[in-house]
Design a protein around this motif. Structure first.
Motif, PDB file in Angstrom:
ATOM      1  N   THR A  90     -19.142 -12.902  11.266  1.00 48.64           N
ATOM      2  CA  THR A  90     -20.510 -13.542  11.486  1.00 48.64           C
ATOM      3  C   THR A  90     -21.710 -13.035  10.523  1.00 48.64           C
ATOM      4  OG1 THR A  90     -19.795 -13.383  13.878  1.00 48.64           O
ATOM      5  CG2 THR A  90     -22.043 -14.167  13.297  1.00 48.64           C
ATOM      6  N   TYR A  91     -21.659 -11.776  10.249  1.00 52.40           N
ATOM      7  CA  TYR A  91     -22.792 -11.343   9.509  1.00 52.40           C
ATOM      8  C   TYR A  91     -22.708 -11.305   8.165  1.00 52.40           C
ATOM      9  CZ  TYR A  91     -24.651 -10.536  14.034  1.00 52.40           C
ATOM     10  OH  TYR A  91     -24.764 -10.667  15.184  1.00 52.40           O
ATOM     11  N   GLY A  92     -21.222 -11.501   7.675  1.00 52.83           N
ATOM     12  CA  GLY A  92     -20.797 -11.474   6.108  1.00 52.83           C
ATOM     13  C   GLY A  92     -20.478 -10.315   5.751  1.00 52.83           C
ATOM     14  N   ALA A  93     -20.357  -9.225   6.586  1.00 51.47           N
ATOM     15  CA  ALA A  93     -20.229  -7.917   6.037  1.00 51.47           C
ATOM     16  C   ALA A  93     -18.895  -7.679   5.478  1.00 51.47           C
ATOM     17  CB  ALA A  93     -20.303  -6.851   7.345  1.00 51.47           C
ATOM     18  N   VAL A  94     -17.699  -8.093   6.104  1.00 50.44           N
ATOM     19  CA  VAL A  94     -16.611  -8.110   5.557  1.00 50.44           C
ATOM     20  C   VAL A  94     -16.251  -8.890   4.195  1.00 50.44           C
ATOM     21  CG1 VAL A  94     -14.005  -8.539   5.923  1.00 50.44           C
ATOM     22  CG2 VAL A  94     -15.438  -7.776   7.812  1.00 50.44           C
ATOM     23  N   GLY A 146     -14.899 -17.357   3.503  1.00 49.44           N
ATOM     24  CA  GLY A 146     -14.279 -15.998   4.112  1.00 49.44           C
ATOM     25  C   GLY A 146     -15.183 -15.905   5.519  1.00 49.44           C
ATOM     26  N   ILE A 147     -16.227 -16.221   5.419  1.00 47.03           N
ATOM     27  CA  ILE A 147     -16.938 -15.653   6.761  1.00 47.03           C
ATOM     28  C   ILE A 147     -16.352 -16.574   8.028  1.00 47.03           C
ATOM     29  CG2 ILE A 147     -19.290 -16.213   8.013  1.00 47.03           C
ATOM     30  CD1 ILE A 147     -20.437 -15.551   5.029  1.00 47.03           C
ATOM     31  N   LEU A 148     -16.201 -17.972   7.687  1.00 52.09           N
ATOM     32  CA  LEU A 148     -15.459 -18.723   8.776  1.00 52.09           C
ATOM     33  C   LEU A 148     -14.007 -18.207   9.169  1.00 52.09           C
ATOM     34  CD1 LEU A 148     -16.573 -22.548   7.840  1.00 52.09           C
ATOM     35  CD2 LEU A 148     -16.998 -21.260   9.954  1.00 52.09           C
ATOM     36  N   LEU A 149     -13.302 -18.301   8.050  1.00 54.17           N
ATOM     37  CA  LEU A 149     -11.742 -17.712   8.425  1.00 54.17           C
ATOM     38  C   LEU A 149     -11.690 -16.316   8.911  1.00 54.17           C
ATOM     39  CD1 LEU A 149      -8.910 -18.961   8.016  1.00 54.17           C
ATOM     40  CD2 LEU A 149      -8.847 -17.407   5.789  1.00 54.17           C
ATOM     41  N   LEU A 150     -12.456 -15.437   8.574  1.00 54.77           N
ATOM     42  CA  LEU A 150     -12.504 -14.083   9.194  1.00 54.77           C
ATOM     43  C   LEU A 150     -13.311 -13.895  10.437  1.00 54.77           C
ATOM     44  CD1 LEU A 150     -12.326 -12.036   5.806  1.00 54.77           C
ATOM     45  CD2 LEU A 150     -10.470 -12.872   7.155  1.00 54.77           C
ATOM     46  N   ASN A 151     -14.169 -14.711  10.912  1.00 50.80           N
ATOM     47  CA  ASN A 151     -14.983 -14.812  11.995  1.00 50.80           C
ATOM     48  C   ASN A 151     -15.899 -13.795  11.569  1.00 50.80           C
ATOM     49  OD1 ASN A 151     -14.437 -16.657  13.864  1.00 50.80           O
ATOM     50  ND2 ASN A 151     -12.698 -15.457  14.675  1.00 50.80           N
ATOM     51  N   ALA A 183     -18.376  -6.742   1.460  1.00 52.67           N
ATOM     52  CA  ALA A 183     -17.361  -5.469   1.256  1.00 52.67           C
ATOM     53  C   ALA A 183     -16.379  -5.940   0.024  1.00 52.67           C
ATOM     54  CB  ALA A 183     -16.810  -4.827   2.147  1.00 52.67           C
ATOM     55  N   ILE A 184     -15.654  -6.908   0.412  1.00 50.98           N
ATOM     56  CA  ILE A 184     -14.438  -7.727  -0.518  1.00 50.98           C
ATOM     57  C   ILE A 184     -15.113  -7.973  -1.712  1.00 50.98           C
ATOM     58  CG2 ILE A 184     -12.971  -9.449  -0.762  1.00 50.98           C
ATOM     59  CD1 ILE A 184     -12.369  -9.340   2.434  1.00 50.98           C
ATOM     60  N   GLU A 185     -16.267  -8.722  -1.617  1.00 50.99           N
ATOM     61  CA  GLU A 185     -16.852  -9.134  -2.920  1.00 50.99           C
ATOM     62  C   GLU A 185     -17.322  -8.012  -3.704  1.00 50.99           C
ATOM     63  OE1 GLU A 185     -20.338 -12.357  -3.656  1.00 50.99           O
ATOM     64  OE2 GLU A 185     -20.841 -10.740  -1.990  1.00 50.99           O
ATOM     65  N   ILE A 244      -7.893 -13.910  -2.490  1.00 57.13           N
ATOM     66  CA  ILE A 244      -6.699 -12.998  -2.154  1.00 57.13           C
ATOM     67  C   ILE A 244      -7.101 -12.198  -1.173  1.00 57.13           C
ATOM     68  CG2 ILE A 244      -4.910 -11.745  -3.014  1.00 57.13           C
ATOM     69  CD1 ILE A 244      -5.249 -13.332  -5.701  1.00 57.13           C
ATOM     70  N   ALA A 245      -7.895 -11.417  -1.280  1.00 54.06           N
ATOM     71  CA  ALA A 245      -8.226 -10.309  -0.216  1.00 54.06           C
ATOM     72  C   ALA A 245      -8.841 -10.814   1.220  1.00 54.06           C
ATOM     73  CB  ALA A 245      -9.492  -9.419  -0.740  1.00 54.06           C
ATOM     74  N   ILE A 246      -9.504 -12.006   1.220  1.00 55.72           N
ATOM     75  CA  ILE A 246      -9.914 -12.516   2.356  1.00 55.72           C
ATOM     76  C   ILE A 246      -8.576 -13.199   2.977  1.00 55.72           C
ATOM     77  CG2 ILE A 246     -10.853 -14.735   3.106  1.00 55.72           C
ATOM     78  CD1 ILE A 246     -13.003 -14.408   1.438  1.00 55.72           C
ATOM     79  N   PHE A 247      -7.751 -13.758   2.280  1.00 50.94           N
ATOM     80  CA  PHE A 247      -6.332 -14.330   2.799  1.00 50.94           C
ATOM     81  C   PHE A 247      -5.288 -13.111   3.422  1.00 50.94           C
ATOM     82  CE2 PHE A 247      -6.464 -18.362   0.431  1.00 50.94           C
ATOM     83  CZ  PHE A 247      -6.674 -19.055   1.621  1.00 50.94           C
TER      84      PHE A 247
END
Length: 108
Positions: free
Chosen positions: A58-62, A51-56, A65-67, A79-82
């Motif tokens: 960088t700090y893993g915040a997104v 997810g960090i790579l696909l969504l760019n 939050a999804i997690e 699924i949420a990452i996609f």
């Protein structure tokens, strides 16, 4: 009996990508090619790196939050990452080739 080595997900998608002329969609990601592969399930607990790579992200915040939102349920998190990626967040273009490249980066 020799077991066949598990084929990497990136290779599996890569093999049929030429036949996929349209952009990825959530239903396709959930039920890929022959219908036996759920990409979200396959990525499983690797969702963080992925997810960090696909969504760019960088700090893993997104991804973080999804997690939290999905209570660490790996499939729902993927699924949420996609969903976010398909909505235009992160790596461009939104194409199968981008997905394959991202999976390769995490050795999947």
């Amino acid at each position: 009996e020799e077991s066949t080595p598990h084929q990497p997900l990136s290779e599996m998608i890569g093999q049929v990508v030429e036949q996929l002329d349209e952009a990825p969609t959530l239903p396709k990601l959930l039920c890929f090619s022959d219908g036996n592969v759920n990409i979200c399930q396959q990525i499983g607990v690797n969702y963080s790196k992925f997810g960090i790579l696909l969504l760019n992200d960088t700090y893993g915040a997104v991804v973080n939050a999804i997690e939290n939102e999905h209570h660490h349920n790996a499939e729902k998190i993927n699924i949420a990452i996609f969903r976010k990626w398909l909505e235009g967040m992160g790596e461009k273009p939104v194409a199968w080739s981008t997905l394959v490249a991202t999976l390769k980066k995490i050795n999947m």
